[in-house]
Design an enzyme around this catalytic site. Structure first.
Site, mmCIF file in Angstrom:
data_model
loop_
_atom_site.group_PDB
_atom_site.id
_atom_site.type_symbol
_atom_site.label_atom_id
_atom_site.label_comp_id
_atom_site.label_asym_id
_atom_site.label_seq_id
_atom_site.Cartn_x
_atom_site.Cartn_y
_atom_site.Cartn_z
ATOM 1 N N ASN A 16 44.929 32.907 44.166
ATOM 2 C CA ASN A 16 44.455 34.244 43.823
ATOM 3 C C ASN A 16 42.930 34.199 43.836
ATOM 4 O O ASN A 16 42.306 33.728 42.892
ATOM 5 C CB ASN A 16 44.996 34.602 42.429
ATOM 6 C CG ASN A 16 44.613 36.000 41.995
ATOM 7 O OD1 ASN A 16 43.866 36.694 42.692
ATOM 8 N ND2 ASN A 16 45.107 36.410 40.845
ATOM 9 N N ARG A 97 47.665 36.210 46.754
ATOM 10 C CA ARG A 97 47.691 37.556 46.183
ATOM 11 C C ARG A 97 46.614 38.398 46.872
ATOM 12 O O ARG A 97 45.464 37.977 46.978
ATOM 13 C CB ARG A 97 47.395 37.478 44.697
ATOM 14 C CG ARG A 97 47.324 38.820 44.051
ATOM 15 C CD ARG A 97 47.094 38.703 42.560
ATOM 16 N NE ARG A 97 47.093 40.009 41.974
ATOM 17 C CZ ARG A 97 46.253 40.386 41.011
ATOM 18 N NH1 ARG A 97 45.396 39.551 40.506
ATOM 19 N NH2 ARG A 97 46.311 41.617 40.539
ATOM 20 N N HIS A 186 49.265 45.942 40.228
ATOM 21 C CA HIS A 186 50.164 45.116 39.387
ATOM 22 C C HIS A 186 51.606 45.189 39.880
ATOM 23 O O HIS A 186 52.541 44.922 39.110
ATOM 24 C CB HIS A 186 50.198 45.585 37.912
ATOM 25 C CG HIS A 186 48.944 45.364 37.135
ATOM 26 N ND1 HIS A 186 48.578 46.188 36.084
ATOM 27 C CD2 HIS A 186 47.987 44.423 37.239
ATOM 28 C CE1 HIS A 186 47.439 45.755 35.573
ATOM 29 N NE2 HIS A 186 47.054 44.688 36.256
ATOM 30 N N ARG A 247 38.243 49.269 31.107
ATOM 31 C CA ARG A 247 38.339 50.440 31.993
ATOM 32 C C ARG A 247 38.815 51.655 31.200
ATOM 33 O O ARG A 247 39.687 51.537 30.342
ATOM 34 C CB ARG A 247 39.329 50.178 33.129
ATOM 35 C CG ARG A 247 38.801 49.238 34.174
ATOM 36 C CD ARG A 247 39.845 48.894 35.214
ATOM 37 N NE ARG A 247 40.053 47.450 35.262
ATOM 38 C CZ ARG A 247 41.121 46.856 35.753
ATOM 39 N NH1 ARG A 247 42.118 47.560 36.255
ATOM 40 N NH2 ARG A 247 41.210 45.542 35.753
ATOM 41 N N GLU A 390 53.577 36.334 37.626
ATOM 42 C CA GLU A 390 53.215 36.812 38.965
ATOM 43 C C GLU A 390 53.188 35.659 39.965
ATOM 44 O O GLU A 390 53.532 35.841 41.133
ATOM 45 C CB GLU A 390 51.859 37.519 38.905
ATOM 46 C CG GLU A 390 51.976 38.886 38.252
ATOM 47 C CD GLU A 390 50.637 39.493 37.886
ATOM 48 O OE1 GLU A 390 50.029 39.020 36.910
ATOM 49 O OE2 GLU A 390 50.204 40.427 38.567
#
Ligand code: AMP
Length: 404
Positions: A16, A97, A186, A247, A390
C-alpha cells in the site's frame, strides 16, 4: 501472528504505497495470518523510518529513504536479513492497493502496461494517491519481476451503485466531461466485512440488508443489499460523508465559495482546511478518539461538541440508509474506532429503538478483536462488531485474479 512458514504454503505480498509511505504485509491467504508486516515512513525527508514486524519481533531503523524505489529495496533487504525468507514463503502474487479506479475498474485486475496507463489517467480524481500507488507498482514490478502483480481498487465495490445514488445533480454535460460522480472509498473493507457478516451469522449474503460503518481515521458508511453496494457516504473523493479524524465530511459546497470570496482563502488552503484541519481535530484539537474521550471527561466543551457532531452524523446516515434499504437486518461496526470504541458504538445507535435498532450495553463493552454481536437477543436488527482486514481481502482478490 504466525511465525513459521510451512514450505508448502503460498503467500501474497500486499503493498500500500502512499505519497510518503509504503505499508506492506506478507499474508498467508489460507489462514489469514500476517506472516510479516511493516511500514516505511517519511520517504523523501532527510531521515525516514522503517518498522518491520516478523517472528513476533519488531525491528526499527531510522535511515534516509529518498524515494519509493529505495523504500521497497529496504523492505526486501529486511526480509533477507531478518526474515521470513521470501523464497521459502513462496510469494505467488503481489497485491497493490489503488485508491481510485474511476469508472474503469469494477474488480481486481492484473497489472499490464495498459492498466498502469489507466491508473495514471485517473490521477486527476485522486492526485495525492494514484500517482503514489503507481510508483509503488512500478518499483515493486522492477524488484519482483517474476510474480504477477494485481491491483485492487478502493472504489471497485461501489461500481454497482445505482445511478440514483452515484449521480450528483450537477449539469449533466459538465459532470460527464469531468467525471464528477460518487465513486466511494474503503470498498475493500466494506466488501470484506459485509461478506464476513454473512458467514458469521450463517445466513446467505443474498438475503441480507446491511449497513457497514467503517470508522477509522477516515470513516465511511455503506448500504449493502444482497452483497451488492447500493449507497455509500464517500463521494468523488474520500472527503464527503461522515465526520472523520481530520476531514469535515459533508458541508454545504457554498462553504468553499464563502471562504474563498470573503476570507480570501485559496482553493489549496480550503482543500487543506477541509481534509486536514477539520473533523474531530478541527473541533476538539485532537483527532485520536482516546484523547478525545479524555478531553470530554475533563469537561472540554469543544471535545464534547465534536463527539456530539460525530455521533449525530452517524445516526443520520444510519436512518438514511435504513430508508434506502427499506428493510434492515444488520449494522456492523469496523476499523480502529468501530472495533475499539464502545462509547461511539453505543452513542451512534442510541435513540433508534423505534427502528428496531438496539445495543446491549454489557455486550458492547470494551474493545473487540473478534466478531461480536452487541445487540440484545431477539432484536429486529443485529448489531455486530467485525474486525476488518483489508490486507487479507487484497491478498485473496489477488489470488482470484491469478487463478491460484
Ligand atoms: P484506523 O484508521 O482504522 O487505523 O483507525 C485509527 C483510529 O482508531 C485512531 O485515530 C483512533 O481514533 C481510533 N482508535 C484506535 N484504538 C482505539 C481505542 N482503543 N479506543 C478508541 N479509539 C481507538
Amino acid at each position: 501472528m504466525s511465525t513459521s512458514t510451512p514450505a508448502s504454503s503460498t503467500s501474497v505480498l500486499v503493498v500500500n504505497s502512499g505519497s510518503s509511505s509504503v505499508k506492506y504485509q506478507l499474508v498467508d491467504p489460507a489462514s489469514g495470518d500476517a506472516i510479516a508486516s511493516g511500514i516505511v515512513e517519511r520517504i523523501g525527508d532527510a531521515l525516514g523510518s522503517v518498522k518491520h514486524v516478523a517472528h513476533g519481533d519488531t525491528t526499527r531503523r531510522e535511515v534516509p529513504v529518498p524515494d519509493h524505489a529505495e523504500a521497497l529495496r529496504l523492505v526486501l533487504g529486511l526480509f533477507d536479513e531478518i526474515g521470513p525468507d521470501l523464497a521459502s514463503a513462496n510469494v505467488v502474487a503481489v497485491g497493490h492497493r489503488v485508491v481510485q479506479g474511476g469508472d474503469l475498474f469494477d474488480g481486481p485486475t492484473l497489472v499490464t502496461p495498459e492498466v498502469e496507463q489507466q491508473i495514471e489517467e485517473l490521477s486527476p480524481l485522486a492526485p495525492l494517491h494514484n500517482p503514489a500507488n503507481l510508483t509503488g507498482i512500478r518499483v515493486a514490478q522492477a524488484l519482483l519481476p517474476d510474480v504477477p502483480h494485481v491491483v485492487v481498487f478502493d472504489t471497485a465495490f461501489f461500481r454497482t451503485l445505482p445511478d440514483a445514488a452515484a449521480t450528483y445533480a450537477v449539469e449533466a454535460s459538465v459532470a460527464a466531461e469531468h467525471k464528477v460522480r460518487r465513486y466511494g472509498a474503503h470498498g475493500t473493507s466494506h466488501q470484506y466485512v459485509s461478506q464476513q457478516v454473512a458467514q458469521i451469522l450463517d445466513r446467505p449474503l443474498e438475503d441480507l440488508h446491511q449497513i457497514v460503518l467503517h470508522l477509522g481515521n477516515g470513516a465511511s458508511a455503506s448500504a449493502v443489499r444482497g452483497g451488492v453496494a447500493v449507497e455509500t457516504s464517500m463521494g468523488l473523493t474520500p472527503l464527503e460523508g461522515l465526520v472523520m479524524g481530520t476531514r469535515s465530511g459533508d458541508v454545504d459546497p457554498a462553504v468553499v465559495f464563502h471562504l474563498h470570496r470573503n476570507a480570501g482563502m485559496s482553493i489549496d488552503e480550503i482543500d487543506d482546511l477541509l481534509n486536514r484541519r477539520s473533523g474531530v481535530k478541527g473541533l476538539a484539537g485532537e483527532s485520536d478518539f482516546r484523547a478525545l474521550h479524555d478531553l470530554v471527561a475533563e469537561g472540554h466543551a469543544g471535545a464534547r461538541l465534536a463527539l456530539d457532531v460525530y455521533l449525530h452524523r452517524l445516526r443520520k446516515y444510519v436512518g438514511a440508509y435504513h430508508a434506502v434499504l427499506g428493510r434492515l437486518d444488520v449494522i456492523t461496526f469496523t476499523a480502529g474506532i468501530g472495533e475499539n470504541d464502545d462509547i461511539v458504538r453505543l452513542g451512534a445507535l442510541s435513540g433508534l429503538e423505534a427502528l428496531g435498532i438496539e445495543v446491549d450495553a454489557a455486550r458492547n463493552e470494551g474493545r473487540k478483536s473478534e466478531p461480536t454481536v452487541i445487540s440484545p437477543d431477539g432484536a429486529k436488527v443485529t448489531v455486530l462488531v467485525v474486525p476488518t482486514n483489508e490486507e487479507l481481502a487484497i491478498a485473496r482478490q489477488a489470488l482470484d485474479v491469478i487463478g491460484a
